[in-house]
Design a protein around this motif. Structure first.
Motif, PDB file in Angstrom:
ATOM      1  N   GLY A   1      -9.761 -11.112 -42.199  1.00 39.39           N
ATOM      2  CA  GLY A   1     -10.488 -11.224 -40.946  1.00 39.39           C
ATOM      3  C   GLY A   1      -9.963 -10.381 -39.813  1.00 39.39           C
ATOM      4  O   GLY A   1     -10.586 -10.310 -38.753  1.00 39.39           O
ATOM      5  N   ARG A   2      -8.837  -9.688 -40.022  1.00 44.76           N
ATOM      6  CA  ARG A   2      -8.229  -8.893 -38.954  1.00 44.76           C
ATOM      7  C   ARG A   2      -8.316  -7.402 -39.278  1.00 44.76           C
ATOM      8  O   ARG A   2      -8.245  -7.007 -40.437  1.00 44.76           O
ATOM      9  N   LEU A   3      -8.438  -6.593 -38.230  1.00 39.55           N
ATOM     10  CA  LEU A   3      -8.427  -5.148 -38.406  1.00 39.55           C
ATOM     11  C   LEU A   3      -6.981  -4.707 -38.622  1.00 39.55           C
ATOM     12  O   LEU A   3      -6.120  -4.940 -37.773  1.00 39.55           O
ATOM     13  N   VAL A   4      -6.716  -4.071 -39.771  1.00 36.50           N
ATOM     14  CA  VAL A   4      -5.343  -3.682 -40.095  1.00 36.50           C
ATOM     15  C   VAL A   4      -5.153  -2.170 -40.159  1.00 36.50           C
ATOM     16  O   VAL A   4      -4.015  -1.694 -40.219  1.00 36.50           O
ATOM     17  N   ALA A   5      -6.235  -1.403 -40.154  1.00 33.87           N
ATOM     18  CA  ALA A   5      -6.119   0.055 -40.157  1.00 33.87           C
ATOM     19  C   ALA A   5      -7.395   0.674 -39.604  1.00 33.87           C
ATOM     20  O   ALA A   5      -8.497   0.174 -39.849  1.00 33.87           O
ATOM     21  N   ASP A   6      -7.235   1.736 -38.852  1.00 34.41           N
ATOM     22  CA  ASP A   6      -8.365   2.472 -38.277  1.00 34.41           C
ATOM     23  C   ASP A   6      -7.910   3.904 -38.081  1.00 34.41           C
ATOM     24  O   ASP A   6      -7.077   4.185 -37.217  1.00 34.41           O
ATOM     25  N   SER A   7      -8.429   4.815 -38.915  1.00 31.94           N
ATOM     26  CA  SER A   7      -7.913   6.178 -38.888  1.00 31.94           C
ATOM     27  C   SER A   7      -8.930   7.154 -39.446  1.00 31.94           C
ATOM     28  O   SER A   7      -9.743   6.788 -40.307  1.00 31.94           O
ATOM     29  N   PRO A   8      -8.907   8.411 -38.974  1.00 30.09           N
ATOM     30  CA  PRO A   8      -9.687   9.446 -39.664  1.00 30.09           C
ATOM     31  C   PRO A   8      -9.264   9.510 -41.125  1.00 30.09           C
ATOM     32  O   PRO A   8      -8.074   9.370 -41.439  1.00 30.09           O
ATOM     33  N   THR A   9     -10.209   9.702 -42.016  1.00 31.47           N
ATOM     34  CA  THR A   9      -9.920   9.666 -43.449  1.00 31.47           C
ATOM     35  C   THR A   9      -8.849  10.675 -43.836  1.00 31.47           C
ATOM     36  O   THR A   9      -7.949  10.375 -44.621  1.00 31.47           O
ATOM     37  N   LYS A  10      -8.902  11.869 -43.279  1.00 25.30           N
ATOM     38  CA  LYS A  10      -7.945  12.921 -43.632  1.00 25.30           C
ATOM     39  C   LYS A  10      -6.526  12.584 -43.177  1.00 25.30           C
ATOM     40  O   LYS A  10      -5.555  13.093 -43.734  1.00 25.30           O
ATOM     41  N   GLU A  11      -6.398  11.737 -42.153  1.00 22.79           N
ATOM     42  CA  GLU A  11      -5.074  11.388 -41.630  1.00 22.79           C
ATOM     43  C   GLU A  11      -4.535  10.087 -42.196  1.00 22.79           C
ATOM     44  O   GLU A  11      -3.414   9.689 -41.903  1.00 22.79           O
ATOM     45  N   LEU A  12      -5.331   9.414 -43.018  1.00 20.28           N
ATOM     46  CA  LEU A  12      -4.967   8.074 -43.468  1.00 20.28           C
ATOM     47  C   LEU A  12      -3.668   8.072 -44.258  1.00 20.28           C
ATOM     48  O   LEU A  12      -2.811   7.207 -44.066  1.00 20.28           O
ATOM     49  N   ARG A  13      -3.508   9.043 -45.168  1.00 22.30           N
ATOM     50  CA  ARG A  13      -2.302   9.076 -45.979  1.00 22.30           C
ATOM     51  C   ARG A  13      -1.059   9.296 -45.119  1.00 22.30           C
ATOM     52  O   ARG A  13      -0.033   8.644 -45.304  1.00 22.30           O
ATOM     53  N   ALA A  14      -1.147  10.213 -44.164  1.00 27.08           N
ATOM     54  CA  ALA A  14       0.008  10.499 -43.320  1.00 27.08           C
ATOM     55  C   ALA A  14       0.319   9.345 -42.382  1.00 27.08           C
ATOM     56  O   ALA A  14       1.476   9.064 -42.077  1.00 27.08           O
TER      57      ALA A  14
ATOM     58  N   PHE B   1     -13.157  -2.335 -32.165  1.00 25.51           N
ATOM     59  CA  PHE B   1     -13.215  -0.904 -32.467  1.00 25.51           C
ATOM     60  C   PHE B   1     -14.467  -0.334 -31.828  1.00 25.51           C
ATOM     61  O   PHE B   1     -15.378  -1.066 -31.417  1.00 25.51           O
ATOM     62  N   SER B   2     -14.537   0.987 -31.736  1.00 24.99           N
ATOM     63  CA  SER B   2     -15.738   1.658 -31.235  1.00 24.99           C
ATOM     64  C   SER B   2     -16.032   2.855 -32.128  1.00 24.99           C
ATOM     65  O   SER B   2     -15.109   3.480 -32.674  1.00 24.99           O
ATOM     66  N   ILE B   3     -17.317   3.149 -32.296  1.00 25.54           N
ATOM     67  CA  ILE B   3     -17.744   4.255 -33.148  1.00 25.54           C
ATOM     68  C   ILE B   3     -18.701   5.131 -32.350  1.00 25.54           C
ATOM     69  O   ILE B   3     -19.780   4.679 -31.957  1.00 25.54           O
ATOM     70  N   PRO B   4     -18.327   6.376 -32.084  1.00 28.58           N
ATOM     71  CA  PRO B   4     -19.222   7.270 -31.339  1.00 28.58           C
ATOM     72  C   PRO B   4     -20.379   7.745 -32.197  1.00 28.58           C
ATOM     73  O   PRO B   4     -20.370   7.608 -33.423  1.00 28.58           O
ATOM     74  N   THR B   5     -21.358   8.323 -31.562  1.00 25.84           N
ATOM     75  CA  THR B   5     -22.531   8.841 -32.264  1.00 25.84           C
ATOM     76  C   THR B   5     -22.130   9.957 -33.224  1.00 25.84           C
ATOM     77  O   THR B   5     -21.311  10.807 -32.899  1.00 25.84           O
ATOM     78  N   GLY B   6     -22.705   9.938 -34.421  1.00 28.20           N
ATOM     79  CA  GLY B   6     -22.527  11.041 -35.357  1.00 28.20           C
ATOM     80  C   GLY B   6     -21.406  10.894 -36.360  1.00 28.20           C
ATOM     81  O   GLY B   6     -21.126  11.827 -37.098  1.00 28.20           O
ATOM     82  N   GLN B   7     -20.749   9.731 -36.428  1.00 28.55           N
ATOM     83  CA  GLN B   7     -19.706   9.521 -37.425  1.00 28.55           C
ATOM     84  C   GLN B   7     -20.248   8.740 -38.622  1.00 28.55           C
ATOM     85  O   GLN B   7     -21.099   7.872 -38.467  1.00 28.55           O
TER      86      GLN B   7
END
Length: 313
Positions: free
Chosen positions: A204-217, A22-28
């Motif tokens: 040990g595996r990444l199973v979800a990666d999403s903006p919090t507001k979009e997670l439910r959808a 995964f990658s995380i940009p500055t400011g999140q």
């Protein structure tokens, strides 16, 4: 910017982290979630360079943490779950010591962090005398001493009372306005309040990666409709309401029973994304002559989504 590429960690035959990217940009502000033993803390320790990866790479603003650990770590502030403080020291003396160890100006940095972390009332106290909330604040001040671009916090509110939790959350919000922050926590409501993005690790595996507001959808229905209907058998109500266009599911549910209608049918209904079905539910009940005691919109909680994702992966 944090870039994690194909990161894995083995302890003997056990694979604690398995090919995570995964990658995380500055400011999140990012929430890193997972069940106990999922690999969250191991991942955080590899990102900070406290633990050597078995394979894969971690780049901090383009700096490989394995090839240039000093350069990468200068950009990181890290607070583990139990902040490792010298409990026999006075708060101010401890922070001045940390500043000197990190080649910072003690007079300037300690004064600034005292205000930023809300430590003015306890600067003269011995660390052993502090509440857990204030100890967490001292740990945050330590992590912020070198003015890092990236702050990594492992269970920052663990063991705090409600007032202390709110104080630390407010502090993290302020810090997150100018820095990239990763928070590992078991308090899912905290993630919804603080984090703009959620990463979930399971086994040990990444199973979800999403903006919090979009997670439910993205990982389940964003919302459902709860109804409580009287005047017909449960099977008849389910059959009639399931026939409404756009209804995807209609199943029995638990609800607070109404004294005047102890046999009322309680159902939970979901519809195609973005489709409004409440008008059709009302009209169907009215046409059938049923009494509609309740119709309310319910959103899936982050806890529901967390359980669904981690139990199925």
């Amino acid at each position: 910017m944090i870039e994690v590429k194909n990161l894995s960690k083995r302890f003997g035959d056990f694979k604690a982290v398995d090919d995570v990217t995964f990658s995380i940009p500055t400011g999140q502000i990012v929430g890193l979630l997972g069940p106990n033993g999922a690999g969250k803390s191991t991942t955080m320790r590899m990102i900070t360079g406290f633990l050597k990866a078995s394979s894969g790479t971690v780049l901090i603003d383009g700096i490989n943490i394995e090839e240039n650990p000093v350069g990468a770590k200068q950009k990181i502030g890290y607070m583990p779950e139990s902040a490792p403080l010298y409990s026999d020291m006075i708060v101010e003396d401890y922070l001045r010591y940390v500043a000197q160890m990190q080649s910072q100006n003690p007079d300037e940095k300690v004064r600034h962090l005292c205000d930023e972390c809300g430590l003015r009332e306890v600067m003269h106290k011995n660390i052993s005398e502090l509440s857990r909330g204030y100890r967490q604040r001292v740990g945050l001040a330590h992590a912020l001493m070198n003015d890092p671009e990236i702050l990594i916090l492992d269970e920052p509110t663990s063991g705090l009372d409600p007032n202390q939790i709110e104080d630390v959350r407010n502090l993290i919000r302020e810090i997150g306005k100018t820095r990239t922050v990763i928070i590992s926590t078991h308090i899912l409501g905290e993630v919804e309040m603080l984090c703009s993005r959620v990463i979930i690790i399971s086994k040990g595996r990444l199973v979800a990666d999403s903006p919090t507001k979009e997670l439910r959808a993205r990982y389940g229905h964003a919302e459902s409709v709860f109804v409580q209907v009287d005047g017909a058998a449960e099977s008849d109500v389910i059959s009639a309401l399931s026939a409404i266009d756009a209804v995807q599911s209609c199943s029995p549910s638990e609800g607070e029973r109404i004294a005047a209608a102890p046999d009322a049918v309680c159902l939970l209904m979901t519809a195609s994304d973005g489709v409004e079905i409440r008008k059709d539910i009302f009209e169907t009940c009215a046409k059938k002559g049923w009494t509609l005691y309740e119709m309310s919109l319910r959103k899936n909680s982050l806890e529901d989504i967390f359980h669904e994702i981690t139990l199925n992966n």
